[in-house]
Design a protein around this motif. Structure first.
Motif, PDB file in Angstrom:
ATOM      1  N   GLU A 103       0.859  -1.125  -0.052  1.00 29.69           N
ATOM      2  CA  GLU A 103       0.004   0.056   0.053  1.00 29.69           C
ATOM      3  C   GLU A 103       1.000   1.303  -0.026  1.00 29.69           C
ATOM      4  O   GLU A 103       0.550   2.086  -0.824  1.00 29.69           O
ATOM      5  CB  GLU A 103      -0.766  -0.208   0.861  1.00 29.69           C
ATOM      6  CG  GLU A 103      -1.933   1.472   1.571  1.00 29.69           C
ATOM      7  CD  GLU A 103      -3.506   0.685   0.361  1.00 29.69           C
ATOM      8  OE1 GLU A 103      -3.844   1.837   0.272  1.00 29.69           O
ATOM      9  OE2 GLU A 103      -2.831  -0.679  -0.203  1.00 29.69           O
ATOM     10  N   ARG A 131       2.334   1.657  -3.901  1.00 29.65           N
ATOM     11  CA  ARG A 131       1.440   2.357  -4.328  1.00 29.65           C
ATOM     12  C   ARG A 131       1.275   4.243  -3.730  1.00 29.65           C
ATOM     13  O   ARG A 131       1.027   4.994  -4.892  1.00 29.65           O
ATOM     14  CB  ARG A 131      -0.554   1.571  -4.757  1.00 29.65           C
ATOM     15  CG  ARG A 131      -0.987   2.021  -5.179  1.00 29.65           C
ATOM     16  CD  ARG A 131      -2.977   1.177  -4.942  1.00 29.65           C
ATOM     17  NE  ARG A 131      -2.959   1.178  -3.771  1.00 29.65           N
ATOM     18  CZ  ARG A 131      -4.181   2.784  -3.366  1.00 29.65           C
ATOM     19  NH1 ARG A 131      -3.988   3.486  -4.417  1.00 29.65           N
ATOM     20  NH2 ARG A 131      -4.241   2.570  -2.275  1.00 29.65           N
ATOM     21  N   GLN A 190       1.527   7.071  -6.905  1.00 27.27           N
ATOM     22  CA  GLN A 190       0.319   7.757  -6.556  1.00 27.27           C
ATOM     23  C   GLN A 190       1.114   9.045  -6.226  1.00 27.27           C
ATOM     24  O   GLN A 190       0.797  10.497  -7.454  1.00 27.27           O
ATOM     25  CB  GLN A 190      -0.634   7.593  -6.269  1.00 27.27           C
ATOM     26  CG  GLN A 190      -1.836   8.389  -6.480  1.00 27.27           C
ATOM     27  CD  GLN A 190      -2.131   8.834  -8.270  1.00 27.27           C
ATOM     28  OE1 GLN A 190      -2.405   6.839  -8.465  1.00 27.27           O
ATOM     29  NE2 GLN A 190      -2.575   9.476  -8.475  1.00 27.27           N
TER      30      GLN A 190
END
Length: 649
Positions: free
Chosen positions: A513, A516, A520
């Motif tokens: 996570e 990610r 982003q």
């Protein structure tokens, strides 16, 4: 019903807290200003042998006279302490949590302060004229009293009018004076001066305390004859010499305390303003203003008839108007004064100039003498206006100081006597300075009376409104962290992140996570920099999207770092501590608002703010580039952590 009882109990509780504190602070403030009075007038009271009753009366009237100075300060200090104690003990927080606003909490004390202000008005209007008259009459009487006689040794003493005394030494136990020399110049004539020399002397006061009795022992007296010659070239002046074993002389010296009558101040036109109430002051102002108007009218007529147009006085009275009218019609045909003056001979020119100079000087002296009377009257009018406004400024200052002290106490949240006293003294010094500036400006006629006397209130009233508004909205105006953060932004001082290794971790970091989020975040930064790396002038004032997107990037980065902070990997934590803290663009108004558009069209002002903003834009762009670089390095560390977890599994 229970809610009403609760509010009534709250009101009673606040009054029970405020009243004792107010009385205590009032006593302290009155004592402080009384000590200031003592240091100011101590030289007028010391060494005059005043009775204890007179001194006590003086202090009593001084204390009453200083109430207007102590009352606003005591209200400020008491309100600061009450709400500071409530904030420090979290009672104010409990009151706000129960749904009661700060203004509603202050309401019983507001009512009490209004009643105190009304009482202060009646005190100023009804009691203060009598108090001031008694105070100043007693002060003048003390100043006029002769000092208590204490002749020093080794120097000439000139404290007795008409006499100079020299004492070599004295015995304080017996009161004897030794090697005494006395110059008697009481007759104000050198030819009648007397000199007395004696081995010893003893001094005492007469029973009526109007004379000094000097008993002299073993001495001589030398005195010039009254009929001596007055020639400047005289070689001999006849004198008499008297040898004595014991001799008594009386020296006039009034040692009594003579109190002047209060009517002396009340009947004095220059000082009777202090003995009047509002109605009497206004009546005196109106009568003196009428007197000033009549003097101005007389002066204008005098100036017109006897200064500028004196030649008209030579016209026949019955033909004066027709002659003036004819002169006006024929003025074009009259020869100019300069050419007429140039046609005269030198002696006539000198005579004309001397006559004109003499008339101008006489007129100047006459109107200067007239103006002195008007200036004196205007000063008395100003004094009356000062006293008239003081009847109202004191009650209003009490209300203003409460609306400064109560919200300031709720913001500071510090009780006791430490911080409240410091804040109260600073604010009161500011008030006292502005009040004195206004008073002196009105007294000297520089400012209009209502501007000068309300000057301090006009300065402090906006402060009270501002503090009340901030306190009602729970502002952190006096929070040190708020100002520290502001100055860090202004001077570009970096905040440091600190992520120590946690001994107990409730939520283990999800590295997938986190990876990610890092990916982003880097993509969002690329998008933002492509759009707003160079912020145009119009975009700065009208587009608020760049600020919203920057806030979104900042929140996403903080959320990602919060997850990273749970890691046990020291390398990842060290890398997280290297992330900069993003700042926001600094602008006076929100983008695309009415004021922002006004500043945009006011180009010279708007461009200044845009140039200042360039510093923040450059720092934001550099920080975003640094975050991108750190993202790549942190992503590499996260990938290694994921591999280590897979191997461990």
């Amino acid at each position: 019903m229970s809610k009403k009882i609760h509010i009534k109990r709250l009101d009673s509780y606040l009054l029970q807290i405020f009243l004792p504190l107010f009385l205590m602070t009032f006593a302290i403030c009155l004592f402080l200003v009384l000590m200031q009075f003592l240091w100011k007038y101590i030289s007028d009271m010391v060494g005059k042998g005043l009775e204890l009753k007179i001194i006590a009366e003086m202090f009593w009237y001084a204390a009453l006279n200083l109430i207007p100075l102590a009352l606003p300060l005591s209200i400020l200090l008491a309100s600061l302490m009450v709400f500071g104690n409530l904030g420090e003990d979290l009672e104010l927080l409990a009151i706000k949590t129960s749904g009661i606003s700060l203004l509603r909490t202050m309401s019983p004390l507001i009512v009490l302060t209004v009643f105190i202000s009304i009482g202060a008005f009646f005190f100023q209007n009804n009691a203060m004229p009598h108090i001031q008259t008694k105070f100043y009459s007693l002060l003048i009487s003390i100043r006029q009293k002769s000092p208590e006689l204490d002749i020093p040794s080794g120097v000439f003493y000139r404290g007795i009018e008409g006499y100079n005394l020299f004492v070599q030494k004295k015995d304080r136990k017996t009161g004897m004076l030794y090697d005494v020399l006395i110059y008697d110049i009481s007759k104000n004539n050198v030819d009648e001066m007397a000199v007395i020399v004696c081995d010893s002397a003893k001094m005492s006061m007469s029973k009526d305390k109007l004379s000094i009795v000097l008993t002299l022992y073993h001495g001589q007296q030398f005195q010039n004859f009254e009929g001596g010659t007055s020639s400047d070239n005289r070689e001999f002046v006849p004198y008499s010499r008297e040898n004595f074993e014991e001799k008594q002389i009386l020296i006039p010296f009034d040692a009594n305390f003579n109190r002047i009558d209060d009517s002396a101040l009340e009947e004095n036109a220059a000082s009777n303003y202090m003995a009047k109430n509002i109605k009497q002051l206004k009546s005196s102002i109106d009568s003196m203003q009428c007197e000033m108007d009549s003097m101005n009218i007389i002066d204008r007529k005098t100036m017109k008839n006897y200064s500028f147009f004196t030649f008209r006085n030579s016209y026949p009275p019955q033909q004066k108007d027709s002659v003036i009218l004819k002169a006006k019609k024929e003025i074009i045909n009259i020869v100019s004064p300069d050419s007429l003056f140039a046609s005269k001979d030198l002696q006539t020119k000198s005579s004309i100039l001397q006559s004109a100079y003499a008339k101008a000087e006489n007129n100047s002296n006459e109107f200067l003498f007239r103006s002195m009377s008007k200036i004196s009257t205007q000063r008395i009018i100003n004094r009356h206006w000062i006293e008239w406004h003081r009847k109202f400024t004191l009650p209003f200052a009490c209300i203003v100081f409460f609306f400064i002290g109560a919200p300031l106490g709720s913001i500071v949240r510090k009780g006791g006597l430490g911080m409240p006293i410091v804040i109260s003294v600073i604010l009161f010094i500011i008030y006292y300075i502005f009040d004195n500036v206004g008073y002196k400006m009105v007294r000297d006629g520089v400012w209009v009376h209502w501007v000068g006397m309300w000057f301090s209130s006009m300065i402090l009233l906006p402060m009270g409104v501002f503090l009340t508004y901030k306190a009602m909205n729970d502002s952190a105006i006096l929070n040190g962290d708020t100002y520290a953060a502001f100055f860090r932004k202004i001077f570009f001082i970096r905040e440091k992140r600190n992520y120590p290794v946690k001994e107990v971790v409730m939520d283990k970091p999800d590295y997938r996570e986190i990876a990610r989020y890092i990916t982003q975040l880097s993509a969002d930064i690329d998008t933002y920099l492509s759009k707003y790396r160079k912020l145009g002038y119009k975009t700065y004032w009208t587009d608020n999207q760049y600020e919203e997107e920057l806030i979104a990037i900042k929140n996403k980065m903080e959320f990602m770092l919060n997850m990273v902070s749970n890691s046990k990997n020291s390398f990842i934590l060290q890398k997280a501590e290297a992330y900069p803290v993003l700042i926001q663009h600094q602008r006076p108004f929100r983008a695309n608002s009415v004021m922002a558009r006004i500043l945009m069209y006011l180009f010279p002002i708007g461009i200044i703010f845009k140039l200042i903003s360039f510093l923040f834009e450059r720092r934001i762009a550099n920080d975003l580039e640094k975050i991108k670089k750190l993202n790549a390095e942190l992503l590499h560390l996260v990938d290694e952590a994921l591999k280590a977890e897979n191997i461990a599994v």
